[in-house]
Write a protein that holds these residues in place. Sequence first.
Motif, PDB file in Angstrom:
ATOM      1  N   UNK A  33      -5.930 -34.094 -24.629  1.00 49.51           N
ATOM      2  CA  UNK A  33      -5.328 -33.506 -24.903  1.00 49.51           C
ATOM      3  C   UNK A  33      -5.423 -34.644 -26.743  1.00 49.51           C
ATOM      4  N   UNK A  34      -5.177 -35.597 -27.202  1.00 49.78           N
ATOM      5  CA  UNK A  34      -4.774 -35.700 -28.103  1.00 49.78           C
ATOM      6  C   UNK A  34      -6.000 -35.964 -28.820  1.00 49.78           C
ATOM      7  N   UNK A  35      -7.139 -35.490 -28.824  1.00 52.29           N
ATOM      8  CA  UNK A  35      -7.747 -36.587 -30.078  1.00 52.29           C
ATOM      9  C   UNK A  35      -8.392 -35.690 -30.773  1.00 52.29           C
ATOM     10  N   UNK A  36      -8.687 -34.403 -30.612  1.00 52.41           N
ATOM     11  CA  UNK A  36      -8.573 -32.955 -31.959  1.00 52.41           C
ATOM     12  C   UNK A  36      -7.511 -33.213 -32.373  1.00 52.41           C
ATOM     13  N   UNK A  54     -18.470 -39.089 -32.603  1.00 52.06           N
ATOM     14  CA  UNK A  54     -19.878 -39.690 -31.718  1.00 52.06           C
ATOM     15  C   UNK A  54     -19.390 -40.257 -30.735  1.00 52.06           C
ATOM     16  N   UNK A  55     -18.964 -40.547 -30.512  1.00 54.57           N
ATOM     17  CA  UNK A  55     -18.203 -41.181 -29.216  1.00 54.57           C
ATOM     18  C   UNK A  55     -17.698 -40.136 -28.260  1.00 54.57           C
ATOM     19  N   UNK A  56     -17.000 -39.321 -28.943  1.00 52.28           N
ATOM     20  CA  UNK A  56     -16.599 -38.324 -27.569  1.00 52.28           C
ATOM     21  C   UNK A  56     -17.508 -37.530 -27.544  1.00 52.28           C
ATOM     22  N   UNK A  57     -18.235 -37.270 -28.340  1.00 56.70           N
ATOM     23  CA  UNK A  57     -19.349 -36.489 -27.266  1.00 56.70           C
ATOM     24  C   UNK A  57     -20.268 -37.447 -26.347  1.00 56.70           C
ATOM     25  N   UNK A  58     -20.497 -38.699 -26.762  1.00 56.80           N
ATOM     26  CA  UNK A  58     -21.092 -38.861 -25.664  1.00 56.80           C
ATOM     27  C   UNK A  58     -20.953 -39.465 -24.508  1.00 56.80           C
TER      28      UNK A  58
END
Length: 146
Positions: A33-36, A54-58
């Motif tokens: 909800x908040x990352x982007x 990269x951490x988010x995509x992993x």
Amino acid sequence: MPIATDGPAEAAAALPTVIDPVRVERNERYVRRRFWNTLRANLHRIPFLEQALAAFFCATDPQTPFKAKAILMAALAYFVLPADSIPDWLIAVGFVDDAAVLATAVHAVRSNLKPEHEDRARAALRKEQGMKPPDEASGMKPAGNG
């Protein structure tokens, strides 16, 4: 009774790890909800955004093991949390704690972070910054890639 170890890293590794799936799910919802919005609001202020991406995509990759996902989601939740140990609005030091938490999490799950996650992170960061991808025909590579 304490466990005999060679140091703090070994002591931490010797402790049993219990991961609460409910908390992991809550962290994931919060991060998604908040990352982007957090990323976009800080594009020119945070030097570790590529690592965060990269951490988010992993963490959102279905192939990532649950334990690695849990560690990354906890670190990313800390990153997007508006109030943490050092408030993010403090210039020059506000994201130091976020960087430390994220770097520790990435180090812990390094074997799960694939080149595809890093490639997606670079591409997404370029897109968010409004940059064009490097001209592959000219043989130019992004800085830091060998």
